[in-house]
Design a protein around this motif. Structure first.
Motif, PDB file in Angstrom:
ATOM      1  N   SER A  29      41.206 -22.240  34.164  1.00  0.00           N
ATOM      2  CA  SER A  29      40.562 -23.436  34.716  1.00  0.00           C
ATOM      3  C   SER A  29      39.929 -24.280  33.622  1.00  0.00           C
ATOM      4  N   LEU A  30      39.360 -23.638  32.613  1.00  0.00           N
ATOM      5  CA  LEU A  30      38.620 -24.389  31.591  1.00  0.00           C
ATOM      6  C   LEU A  30      39.373 -24.492  30.269  1.00  0.00           C
ATOM      7  N   GLY A  31      40.509 -23.810  30.148  1.00  0.00           N
ATOM      8  CA  GLY A  31      41.312 -23.922  28.921  1.00  0.00           C
ATOM      9  C   GLY A  31      40.681 -23.261  27.710  1.00  0.00           C
ATOM     10  N   LEU A  32      39.744 -22.337  27.940  1.00  0.00           N
ATOM     11  CA  LEU A  32      39.077 -21.663  26.816  1.00  0.00           C
ATOM     12  C   LEU A  32      39.859 -20.379  26.504  1.00  0.00           C
ATOM     13  N   THR A  33      40.955 -20.547  25.781  1.00  0.00           N
ATOM     14  CA  THR A  33      41.887 -19.435  25.581  1.00  0.00           C
ATOM     15  C   THR A  33      41.521 -18.553  24.390  1.00  0.00           C
ATOM     16  N   GLY A  34      40.383 -18.823  23.770  1.00  0.00           N
ATOM     17  CA  GLY A  34      39.921 -17.926  22.707  1.00  0.00           C
ATOM     18  C   GLY A  34      39.591 -16.549  23.251  1.00  0.00           C
ATOM     19  N   THR A  35      39.157 -16.471  24.488  1.00  0.00           N
ATOM     20  CA  THR A  35      38.877 -15.179  25.123  1.00  0.00           C
ATOM     21  C   THR A  35      40.215 -14.571  25.547  1.00  0.00           C
ATOM     22  N   LYS A  36      40.485 -13.362  25.096  1.00  0.00           N
ATOM     23  CA  LYS A  36      41.819 -12.758  25.271  1.00  0.00           C
ATOM     24  C   LYS A  36      41.847 -11.737  26.401  1.00  0.00           C
ATOM     25  N   GLU A  37      43.021 -11.561  26.971  1.00  0.00           N
ATOM     26  CA  GLU A  37      43.227 -10.466  27.913  1.00  0.00           C
ATOM     27  C   GLU A  37      44.070  -9.400  27.240  1.00  0.00           C
ATOM     28  N   GLY A  38      43.498  -8.217  27.069  1.00  0.00           N
ATOM     29  CA  GLY A  38      44.250  -7.084  26.546  1.00  0.00           C
ATOM     30  C   GLY A  38      44.652  -6.194  27.709  1.00  0.00           C
ATOM     31  N   CYS A  39      43.770  -5.258  28.040  1.00  0.00           N
ATOM     32  CA  CYS A  39      44.097  -4.264  29.071  1.00  0.00           C
ATOM     33  C   CYS A  39      43.918  -4.789  30.487  1.00  0.00           C
ATOM     34  N   GLY A  40      42.993  -5.698  30.678  1.00  0.00           N
ATOM     35  CA  GLY A  40      42.685  -6.163  32.033  1.00  0.00           C
ATOM     36  C   GLY A  40      41.966  -5.127  32.872  1.00  0.00           C
ATOM     37  N   GLU A  41      41.485  -4.065  32.231  1.00  0.00           N
ATOM     38  CA  GLU A  41      40.880  -2.948  32.982  1.00  0.00           C
ATOM     39  C   GLU A  41      39.522  -2.513  32.429  1.00  0.00           C
ATOM     40  N   GLY A  42      38.933  -3.331  31.582  1.00  0.00           N
ATOM     41  CA  GLY A  42      37.609  -2.969  31.074  1.00  0.00           C
ATOM     42  C   GLY A  42      37.618  -1.954  29.953  1.00  0.00           C
ATOM     43  N   GLU A  43      38.784  -1.750  29.324  1.00  0.00           N
ATOM     44  CA  GLU A  43      38.868  -0.699  28.301  1.00  0.00           C
ATOM     45  C   GLU A  43      38.894  -1.216  26.869  1.00  0.00           C
ATOM     46  N   CYS A  44      39.314  -2.466  26.649  1.00  0.00           N
ATOM     47  CA  CYS A  44      39.601  -2.883  25.259  1.00  0.00           C
ATOM     48  C   CYS A  44      38.601  -3.870  24.663  1.00  0.00           C
ATOM     49  N   GLY A  45      37.859  -4.582  25.494  1.00  0.00           N
ATOM     50  CA  GLY A  45      36.858  -5.513  24.980  1.00  0.00           C
ATOM     51  C   GLY A  45      37.402  -6.838  24.457  1.00  0.00           C
ATOM     52  N   ALA A  46      38.711  -7.064  24.552  1.00  0.00           N
ATOM     53  CA  ALA A  46      39.271  -8.323  24.041  1.00  0.00           C
ATOM     54  C   ALA A  46      38.730  -9.529  24.804  1.00  0.00           C
ATOM     55  N   CYS A  47      38.278  -9.294  26.019  1.00  0.00           N
ATOM     56  CA  CYS A  47      37.833 -10.381  26.900  1.00  0.00           C
ATOM     57  C   CYS A  47      36.317 -10.552  26.881  1.00  0.00           C
ATOM     58  N   THR A  48      35.644  -9.967  25.876  1.00  0.00           N
ATOM     59  CA  THR A  48      34.176  -9.985  25.867  1.00  0.00           C
ATOM     60  C   THR A  48      33.620 -11.404  25.738  1.00  0.00           C
ATOM     61  N   VAL A  49      32.709 -11.742  26.632  1.00  0.00           N
ATOM     62  CA  VAL A  49      31.918 -12.975  26.531  1.00  0.00           C
ATOM     63  C   VAL A  49      30.474 -12.585  26.818  1.00  0.00           C
ATOM     64  N   SER A 108      30.543  -9.442  20.633  1.00  0.00           N
ATOM     65  CA  SER A 108      29.681  -8.248  20.619  1.00  0.00           C
ATOM     66  C   SER A 108      28.746  -8.285  19.419  1.00  0.00           C
ATOM     67  N   ALA A 109      29.293  -8.697  18.263  1.00  0.00           N
ATOM     68  CA  ALA A 109      28.471  -8.774  17.050  1.00  0.00           C
ATOM     69  C   ALA A 109      27.398  -9.856  17.191  1.00  0.00           C
ATOM     70  N   TYR A 110      27.749 -10.942  17.829  1.00  0.00           N
ATOM     71  CA  TYR A 110      26.801 -12.051  18.019  1.00  0.00           C
ATOM     72  C   TYR A 110      25.582 -11.556  18.801  1.00  0.00           C
ATOM     73  N   ALA A 111      25.837 -10.833  19.880  1.00  0.00           N
ATOM     74  CA  ALA A 111      24.732 -10.319  20.696  1.00  0.00           C
ATOM     75  C   ALA A 111      23.908  -9.303  19.905  1.00  0.00           C
ATOM     76  N   LEU A 112      24.591  -8.451  19.140  1.00  0.00           N
ATOM     77  CA  LEU A 112      23.868  -7.458  18.333  1.00  0.00           C
ATOM     78  C   LEU A 112      22.929  -8.142  17.340  1.00  0.00           C
ATOM     79  N   LEU A 113      23.479  -9.104  16.569  1.00  0.00           N
ATOM     80  CA  LEU A 113      22.684  -9.686  15.481  1.00  0.00           C
ATOM     81  C   LEU A 113      21.594 -10.619  16.002  1.00  0.00           C
TER      82      LEU A 113
END
Ligand code: FES
Ligand code: FES
Length: 158
Positions: A29-49, A108-113
């Motif tokens: 919907s928003l065209g923000l394709t930087g966020t990736k889909e890996g597993c689609g099941e909560g296992e890989c973190g590629a979709c982290t926002v 993930s690093a952004y939130a950590l730091l």
């Protein structure tokens, strides 16, 4: 249903049904394709926002659950068209190889730091334990986050 949320500091209104995932809303919907889909099941973190500042797997979040909330994606962290220091550190250390996992690691690093400007290596590893990388062996990613921490402290001291 219509949902209202703030994405990368911008107020947006979108149509979403109960089947729509936050990941779909961002990418389709928003065209923000930087966020990736890996597993689609909560296992890989590629979709982290970040959702209200907290790292989440956007493939597991129904879009309506983000109504009224604030989302930060990889597109929202750059500063004036320049790479964010965390992004620059990933490039510099070789923490980016194929790059598919990189946006998720960086969020993930952004939130950590933000919360812990001087993490130990153990704290870095713990913060990225939900993110998988097939390419780097993780060491260069830990190096990148350690370097980014130093750069951010230098930047904030000036
Ligand atoms: S795509 Fe969401 S955790 Fe893998
Ligand atoms: S750089 Fe390829 S999966 Fe991490």
């Amino acid at each position: 249903m219509k949902i209202h949320l703030t994405v990368n500091g911008r107020a947006v209104e979108c149509e979403a049904d109960a089947e729509t995932r936050l990941l779909d809303l961002l990418r389709d919907s928003l065209g923000l394709t930087g966020t990736k889909e890996g597993c689609g099941e909560g296992e890989c973190g590629a979709c982290t926002v970040l959702l209200d500042g907290r790292p989440v797997n956007s493939c597991l979040i129904p879009a309506p659950a983000a109504d009224g909330k604030s989302v930060l994606t990889i597109e929202g962290i750059g500063e004036g068209g320049k790479l964010h220091p965390i992004q620059a550190a990933f490039v510099e250390t070789g923490g980016v190889q194929c790059g598919f996992c990189t946006p998720g690691f960086i969020m993930s690093a952004y939130a950590l730091l933000r919360d812990n400007p001087s993490p130990t290596d153990e704290e870095i590893r713990s913060a990225i334990e939900g993110n998988l990388c097939r390419c780097t062996g993780y060491e260069r990613i830990v190096d990148a986050i350690r370097l980014a921490a130093e750069r951010l402290k230098e930047r904030d001291a000036t």
